[in-house]
Design an enzyme around this catalytic site. Structure first.
Site, PDB file in Angstrom:
ATOM      1  N   SER A 101       1.310  -1.296  -0.636  1.00 17.38           N
ATOM      2  CA  SER A 101      -0.150  -0.337  -0.451  1.00 17.38           C
ATOM      3  C   SER A 101       0.791   1.524   0.224  1.00 17.38           C
ATOM      4  CB  SER A 101      -1.128   0.281   1.146  1.00 17.38           C
ATOM      5  OG  SER A 101      -2.267   1.112   1.311  1.00 17.38           O
ATOM      6  N   ASP A 242      -3.092   5.314  -3.564  1.00 13.68           N
ATOM      7  CA  ASP A 242      -1.804   5.199  -2.869  1.00 13.68           C
ATOM      8  C   ASP A 242      -0.923   4.145  -3.674  1.00 13.68           C
ATOM      9  OD1 ASP A 242      -3.464   3.400  -2.779  1.00 13.68           O
ATOM     10  OD2 ASP A 242      -3.204   3.554  -0.734  1.00 13.68           O
ATOM     11  N   ASP A 244      -1.552   0.868  -3.983  1.00 12.94           N
ATOM     12  CA  ASP A 244      -1.815  -0.156  -5.008  1.00 12.94           C
ATOM     13  C   ASP A 244      -3.828   0.126  -5.240  1.00 12.94           C
ATOM     14  OD1 ASP A 244      -2.904   0.123  -1.777  1.00 12.94           O
ATOM     15  OD2 ASP A 244      -4.416  -1.833  -2.037  1.00 12.94           O
ATOM     16  N   ASP A 246      -6.390   1.917  -3.546  1.00  5.22           N
ATOM     17  CA  ASP A 246      -7.179   1.572  -2.700  1.00  5.22           C
ATOM     18  C   ASP A 246      -7.860   3.568  -1.840  1.00  5.22           C
ATOM     19  OD1 ASP A 246      -5.670   1.176  -1.015  1.00  5.22           O
ATOM     20  OD2 ASP A 246      -7.053  -0.329   0.271  1.00  5.22           O
TER      21      ASP A 246
END
Length: 477
Positions: A101, A242, A244, A246
């Protein structure tokens, strides 16, 4: 191996995860799915990853372990986590997302998804127990990499179709929007979706090296970049996410980032939600918004999802969730633009980005003006990185030991009036400002959140709070 479940998934140093540990936890997850009846031998399981240097290797190791456990691995490539989750719901398949993340590039992690969505805390415990049982066996864990069927195009196509149906055609015409691409897996999809709605899109800052971007505590260096681009290209907004994809990042026309909980609120209003579930760290002004019932939880998507599910079981309709990082979740279906937006109970950066940009386009007003209209208390947050876990634990134990300790710790700042201990210590001071101390759930970081009536007071309060944390660390020496 120093790996642990945090607020969202398993996290640790890449050197600890990249090898037998990846195979261990992938095998444990497969065994848990099979033993609990959530999967049968031969069933598909999805695999996605971010752009970190270690992610391809960890992904390949997980693919091998999952295949040896008897599952059919479908490689979804470098897609946003919500895209992987959506594809899993569509196929009724479990999944793993290899991502750290927003945490530093030398760390990584795994997010786990059941066929019906993101795992809960009880699932984490079961996976951890299965991993412990495997470690106790005499035989070594096989970390041989494996192959997988390529399903990247299918996962990407489904997610793009979802996001291209949310707004009306040309809904963002007239807006000039920068996309800070850096190393987020959402970078190309953002460009395509925003252009689809008629925005004039300017890609910015694409990087071949992984850059950790924390949307909840945007670094001064990142803010300087955003402000420079906003001025240079005369942008109405800049969007990003960010690693990834999400957690959203949106800045106004000056390059100033909008708070994530504000993005979540606008997304909730956009879909017509009746109930919003959000952690204790989100802005206290949310409870003053008309027509929206707010439920508070601990920090972390599993807690938000659990509370959303409980709200649905209680007969509530129009249920969404969002976190202070802006990631927005939907627990019920919504009708938008004449089509059904199916529930996606995992963090998503695209829905809040589209919600806030569509509001700006519809009202033909700058984002800074729209933010001012909502008039939430000024809320800021920051973190101290590389803060030893034992030090943060000692600090929290000290502050929880009694009001005398807490009052003495806060004496240079203010007088405590009330305290919430839902997740960390959230202290309301005598002047009604708020300061909240909380160790990160997935990294060696200590976080500080503040709220005050003015920006200057909030900035001062945050600076003082971080100084008190550093002073405690220094005293432990």
């Amino acid at each position: 191996m120093s790996l642990k479940f945090g607020t969202s998934g398993l996290r640790g140093l890449s050197t600890d995860l990249n090898g037998p540990a990846a195979a261990l936890y992938a095998t444990a997850f497969a065994q848990y799915l099979l033993s609990s009846g959530q999967a049968s031998p031969g069933d598909p399981i999805l695999l996605g990853r971010d752009f970190r240097d270690s992610s391809p290797s960890i992904s390949a190791i997980c693919a091998g372990a999952l295949a040896r456990a008897g599952l059919t691995v479908l490689d979804c490539g470098t897609v946003p986590t919500p895209a992987l989750a959506l594809y899993g719901l569509e196929k009724g398949a479990a999944g793993l997302m290899i991502t750290g993340s927003h945490i530093p590039a030398d760390r990584n992690g795994i997010k786990f998804y059941r066929p019906d969505g993101e795992i809960a805390k009880i699932d984490e415990q079961a996976i951890g127990a299965a991993a412990d049982a495997l470690k106790a066996q005499a035989s070594a864990i096989d970390a041989t990499p494996g192959e997988a069927e390529d399903h990247a195009a299918q996962a990407e196509s489904l997610f793009l179709a979802r996001n291209k149906a949310i707004l009306a055609e040309g809904a963002l015409s007239g807006l000039k929007v920068g996309v800070y691409q850096h190393s987020t897996v959402a970078r190309d999809m953002f460009v395509e979706v925003l252009a689809h709605y008629g925005a004039d899109v300017v890609p910015l800052g694409r990087s071949a090296e992984f850059i950790p971007v924390d949307t909840e505590a945007v670094s001064p260096a990142t803010i300087d970049l955003l402000k420079g681009w906003a001025s240079e290209y005369k942008l109405d907004a800049i969007v990003s996410a960010d690693g990834d994809g999400d957690r959203p990042l949106v800045s106004d026309e000056t390059g100033l980032p909008l708070r994530g909980d504000l993005l979540g609120l606008i997304a909730a209003q956009f879909v017509g939600a009746m109930v919003a579930v959000t952690p204790i760290t989100s802005n206290s002004g949310l409870e003053r918004q008309e027509g929206l019932s707010v439920l508070r939880t601990r920090v972390g998507s599993p807690f938000v999802i659990e509370a959303m599910q409980e709200a649905v079981r209680d007969g509530k309709t129009g249920v969404v969730g969002f976190e202070a990082n802006g990631g927005t979740l939907t627990a019920t279906d919504f009708i938008l633009n004449g089509t059904m937006l199916k529930a996606l109970p995992t963090r998503d950066s695209f829905l809040p980005v589209l919600a806030v940009l569509s509001r700006a386009a519809h009202r033909q007003r700058p984002l800074s003006s729209i933010v001012a209209d909502i008039a939430l208390p000024v809320a800021l947050s920051d973190r101290i990185e590389n803060f030893p876990l034992e030090t943060s634990a000692a600090l929290m134990a000290h502050l929880r030991a009694g009001m005398d300790n807490l009052s003495a710790f806060l004496k240079p700042i203010g007088t405590p009036q009330s305290v919430s201990d839902i997740d960390g210590l959230r202290v309301t001071l005598s002047d009604l400002s708020i300061i909240h101390f909380r160790p990160s759930g997935n990294a060696p970081e200590m976080r500080c959140y503040v709220e005050a009536e003015t920006a200057g007071k909030a900035e001062s309060l945050l600076e003082q709070g971080l100084a008190r944390i550093r002073a405690f660390e220094s005293q432990r020496g």
